[in-house]
Scaffold this motif. Sequence first.
Motif, mmCIF file in Angstrom:
data_model
loop_
_atom_site.group_PDB
_atom_site.id
_atom_site.type_symbol
_atom_site.label_atom_id
_atom_site.label_comp_id
_atom_site.label_asym_id
_atom_site.label_seq_id
_atom_site.Cartn_x
_atom_site.Cartn_y
_atom_site.Cartn_z
ATOM 1 N N ALA A 1 22.374 43.662 62.827
ATOM 2 C CA ALA A 1 21.361 44.724 62.882
ATOM 3 C C ALA A 1 19.966 44.131 62.851
ATOM 4 O O ALA A 1 19.083 44.515 63.624
ATOM 5 C CB ALA A 1 21.554 45.690 61.715
ATOM 6 N N SER A 2 19.765 43.177 61.960
ATOM 7 C CA SER A 2 18.462 42.534 61.827
ATOM 8 C C SER A 2 18.090 41.759 63.091
ATOM 9 O O SER A 2 16.955 41.842 63.578
ATOM 10 C CB SER A 2 18.479 41.591 60.615
ATOM 11 N N LYS A 3 19.040 41.010 63.635
ATOM 12 C CA LYS A 3 18.780 40.213 64.838
ATOM 13 C C LYS A 3 18.467 41.102 66.040
ATOM 14 O O LYS A 3 17.551 40.817 66.824
ATOM 15 C CB LYS A 3 19.993 39.335 65.146
ATOM 16 N N ALA A 4 19.225 42.186 66.186
ATOM 17 C CA ALA A 4 18.984 43.105 67.305
ATOM 18 C C ALA A 4 17.613 43.750 67.184
ATOM 19 O O ALA A 4 16.883 43.897 68.183
ATOM 20 C CB ALA A 4 20.073 44.180 67.348
ATOM 21 N N PHE A 5 17.236 44.129 65.970
ATOM 22 C CA PHE A 5 15.931 44.759 65.742
ATOM 23 C C PHE A 5 14.800 43.768 66.007
ATOM 24 O O PHE A 5 13.784 44.115 66.626
ATOM 25 C CB PHE A 5 15.869 45.271 64.303
ATOM 26 N N ASP B 1 14.318 40.801 54.104
ATOM 27 C CA ASP B 1 15.268 41.240 53.080
ATOM 28 C C ASP B 1 16.679 41.393 53.665
ATOM 29 O O ASP B 1 17.670 41.033 53.015
ATOM 30 C CB ASP B 1 14.824 42.572 52.467
ATOM 31 N N ALA B 2 16.762 41.917 54.879
ATOM 32 C CA ALA B 2 18.071 42.115 55.506
ATOM 33 C C ALA B 2 18.757 40.777 55.763
ATOM 34 O O ALA B 2 19.952 40.610 55.482
ATOM 35 C CB ALA B 2 17.917 42.893 56.806
ATOM 36 N N GLN C 1 22.045 47.601 49.343
ATOM 37 C CA GLN C 1 21.808 48.983 49.744
ATOM 38 C C GLN C 1 20.322 49.241 49.956
ATOM 39 O O GLN C 1 19.917 49.932 50.903
ATOM 40 C CB GLN C 1 22.348 49.956 48.693
ATOM 41 N N ARG C 2 19.491 48.666 49.098
ATOM 42 C CA ARG C 2 18.051 48.816 49.241
ATOM 43 C C ARG C 2 17.574 48.160 50.543
ATOM 44 O O ARG C 2 16.754 48.733 51.282
ATOM 45 C CB ARG C 2 17.345 48.184 48.035
ATOM 46 N N ALA C 3 18.102 46.981 50.852
ATOM 47 C CA ALA C 3 17.711 46.289 52.078
ATOM 48 C C ALA C 3 18.173 47.047 53.318
ATOM 49 O O ALA C 3 17.440 47.151 54.308
ATOM 50 C CB ALA C 3 18.290 44.873 52.081
ATOM 51 N N VAL C 4 19.379 47.599 53.273
ATOM 52 C CA VAL C 4 19.920 48.363 54.402
ATOM 53 C C VAL C 4 19.081 49.620 54.639
ATOM 54 O O VAL C 4 18.760 49.966 55.784
ATOM 55 C CB VAL C 4 21.394 48.732 54.154
#
Length: 286
Positions: free
Chosen positions: A178-182, A203-204, A262-265
Amino acid sequence: MRLVKSSAFIVAASMAVAAMGQQNNNQGGGSSPIDQVKQQAKQEMQQQGSRQFQVDEKVAWGLSGQPRELLTKAMKNIADEQHDAKEDIMAAAAAMRLQAAAATGPQQQQRQQLEQSAQQLQELAMKVSYKQVLDKDQLKQPFGTALLSLAQFYQAGASEGLNQQQDMEATGYTLKHASKAFQTAHAFLDKKPTEQVSQALYDAENVAMKLISQSRKTTNQAQQANGQTANNEGTGDLADAQAAGGIIGGDRAQQQLRTEAQRAVDQLGQAISSANQGGGQQQQQQ
């Protein structure tokens, strides 16, 4: 595993699992595995059948990094190798369709958006084929939009993994994708990351690596504990107390990590949603 009614086109994407890790190993005559995937994707796209297929979730998630890598490759090839760029875009669309077909739980809310993005990429590939799209600037917006959809899809998967207390390693890799795609979507859209986005990405990535590492550590500890229990049979209350203390300590550490994750997500989800809203406004202006 679940049955889905979909285009025969998505079957081509499942073949890409065999091609992963072998894309750069092709030597001599004949076509490489990824070339075979692309050729099959082309044939299946033309047929557009309505048969039923079994989509294995593990196969679908085995393709998680492929769309981003294929679109990045297509961006590099568009100027000089339009044919290769077109097939890379088609393969990326196929992988996205397969993952959408295997979606469960909260991800089903993003399923339609991911399928629409895959359809738009497929149409874009045809424009490349007819030389209606010839440069990077024409690819930036559709590529960025597709990867934002993909990032949101993966973020929902990571959130589900935490809520359902699923395997931490799988959840960690999903969050990483998710982080890489974003991050790549931001680059394609020529956006300068805000402080919120930069922090969310950091954070992710950080939490994703912790989840992966902790999962492997927990597995090793469990294996060692099983061996130690066998060795300590008959030693009495002391061994039992030590084992119980290790379990309690491990549970607390895992709970703290899940809270941090959960906070990072959630932060990543907010950043992606903001970017999606901005992208929608830009498309309306165009």
